[in-house]
Enzyme design. Sequence first.
Site, PDB file in Angstrom:
ATOM      1  N   SER A   1       0.863  -1.176   0.000  1.00  0.00           N
ATOM      2  CA  SER A   1       0.000   0.000   0.000  1.00  0.00           C
ATOM      3  C   SER A   1       0.902   1.230   0.000  1.00  0.00           C
ATOM      4  O   SER A   1       1.711   1.401   0.913  1.00  0.00           O
ATOM      5  CB  SER A   1      -0.885  -0.025   1.256  1.00  0.00           C
ATOM      6  OG  SER A   1      -1.642   1.164   1.339  1.00  0.00           O
TER       7      SER A   1
ATOM      8  N   LYS B   1      -1.152  -1.086  -4.388  1.00  0.00           N
ATOM      9  CA  LYS B   1      -2.330  -0.267  -4.083  1.00  0.00           C
ATOM     10  C   LYS B   1      -1.849   1.156  -3.866  1.00  0.00           C
ATOM     11  O   LYS B   1      -0.826   1.360  -3.204  1.00  0.00           O
ATOM     12  CB  LYS B   1      -2.993  -0.834  -2.831  1.00  0.00           C
ATOM     13  CG  LYS B   1      -3.809   0.114  -1.968  1.00  0.00           C
ATOM     14  CD  LYS B   1      -4.585  -0.681  -0.925  1.00  0.00           C
ATOM     15  CE  LYS B   1      -4.731   0.070   0.374  1.00  0.00           C
ATOM     16  NZ  LYS B   1      -5.440  -0.757   1.386  1.00  0.00           N
TER      17      LYS B   1
ATOM     18  N   ASP C   1     -13.781  -1.849   3.063  1.00  0.00           N
ATOM     19  CA  ASP C   1     -12.847  -1.914   4.193  1.00  0.00           C
ATOM     20  C   ASP C   1     -13.599  -1.352   5.404  1.00  0.00           C
ATOM     21  O   ASP C   1     -14.231  -2.099   6.176  1.00  0.00           O
ATOM     22  CB  ASP C   1     -11.572  -1.113   3.835  1.00  0.00           C
ATOM     23  CG  ASP C   1     -10.586  -0.929   4.991  1.00  0.00           C
ATOM     24  OD1 ASP C   1     -10.899  -1.307   6.125  1.00  0.00           O
ATOM     25  OD2 ASP C   1      -9.490  -0.367   4.773  1.00  0.00           O
TER      26      ASP C   1
ATOM     27  N   LYS D   1      -9.688  -6.844   8.124  1.00  0.00           N
ATOM     28  CA  LYS D   1      -8.687  -6.476   9.136  1.00  0.00           C
ATOM     29  C   LYS D   1      -9.221  -7.013  10.457  1.00  0.00           C
ATOM     30  O   LYS D   1     -10.340  -6.660  10.853  1.00  0.00           O
ATOM     31  CB  LYS D   1      -8.536  -4.957   9.232  1.00  0.00           C
ATOM     32  CG  LYS D   1      -7.925  -4.302   7.999  1.00  0.00           C
ATOM     33  CD  LYS D   1      -7.862  -2.789   8.149  1.00  0.00           C
ATOM     34  CE  LYS D   1      -7.284  -2.163   6.884  1.00  0.00           C
ATOM     35  NZ  LYS D   1      -7.457  -0.688   6.868  1.00  0.00           N
TER      36      LYS D   1
ATOM     37  N   GLY E   1      -3.978  -3.898   6.204  1.00  0.00           N
ATOM     38  CA  GLY E   1      -2.929  -3.579   7.178  1.00  0.00           C
ATOM     39  C   GLY E   1      -3.218  -2.258   7.845  1.00  0.00           C
ATOM     40  O   GLY E   1      -4.011  -1.449   7.343  1.00  0.00           O
TER      41      GLY E   1
END
Length: 369
Positions: A135, A161, A238, A262, A290
């Site tokens: 990311s 990403k 997310d 997550k 993450g």
Amino acid sequence: MKLESVVVRQLELPLRNPFETSFGRTTSKQFLLVSVSADGLSGHAECVADEDPYYLPETNATVLHVLRDFLVPRAFGIDLAHPRELLPALAAVRGHRMAKAALEMAVWELWARREQLPLYRLLGGTGGEIRSGVSIGLQPSEAALLANVEREVAAGYHRVKIKIKPGRDLGLVRAIRERFRDVALMVDANSAYTLADAALFRELDAFDLMMVEQPLAWDDIFDHAALQREIRTPVCLDESIHSEADARHALDLGACRIINIKVGRVGGLASMQAIHDLCRGRRIPVWCGGMLESGIGRLHNVHLQTLPGFTLPGDTSASARYFEEDLIDPPVSVSARGTIVVPEAPGIGHTIVWSRVERATRFREEWRP
Ligand code: OSB
Ligand code: MG
């Protein structure tokens, strides 16, 4: 098993580079480390809350309060036959999933050490290695972003990403696609847009993105379904997914075709497993997000990604991308094939270097039954 003590430390670890998203900029990672003890052994997990409620509502201060006054007293009151019994015992406390997850993950880690098993075995995963993605935060310039992408692709990462926000989106994606025609690419907006921006996402359809992550409001499912109907690129949720029920609602409504799991956001490993199983049954790919974790949280993420439904590379990358010196030895490293080897030693499987933990500790609290 009855818990005999819970220790919470607040740690501060400087980041090698600031990490910028649509909601803010982090220069040092400030987080709570939870340690639980029983029968002469300890288990450890980190909490994904930040100092500020800018990603989701919990903060380090709310987590400390809810652990001290509600969760830890309940955990002391039960005799566990398995770690999966912990979350039901905490169900009277509504929300506060990051706080619950940190406590529950520490108990799973302790359990794995007691059984002398690597954590993945306890979770039902398989050993070997996992595929890693990166990311990349918002960068000061397009040139800096391109240089970052080039470095990570050369390092072997399986997908890239990038963070986007209004005004820093289409142009960045176009520039990356011109130079890196085939890289597996996705964008994460962290809730920076509204349905009024649907035209932008239709334009992004031209760039063969794996997915767009959390384009709309952090607490929305309904509008994401409307957006997904208008675009070809899969939407990935997310921030909006906190439970198996949320995942079911999102999938039933057609709000996404991929889910980022997550553990901290969904309230623990048992909740992660429930979402994983639901998605697997519906052939919906999941991947592990993450939160700029230190090696302790990073290794928890490595283990859980060995479950079979984690078919896409996650955001778990090398410790060295974030920290000069991680809290674990060895640090998490990524092979030239873009993979992370899953540890075989008991628990999270790498040694926690307590002298480094103590040096990073700003305060410490300990509770006993
Ligand atoms: O939205 O996935 C996110 C970091 C902090 C808060 C939210 C997010 C992120 C990341 C970084 O994208 C993932 C990582 O490298 O740990
Ligand atoms: Mg995200």
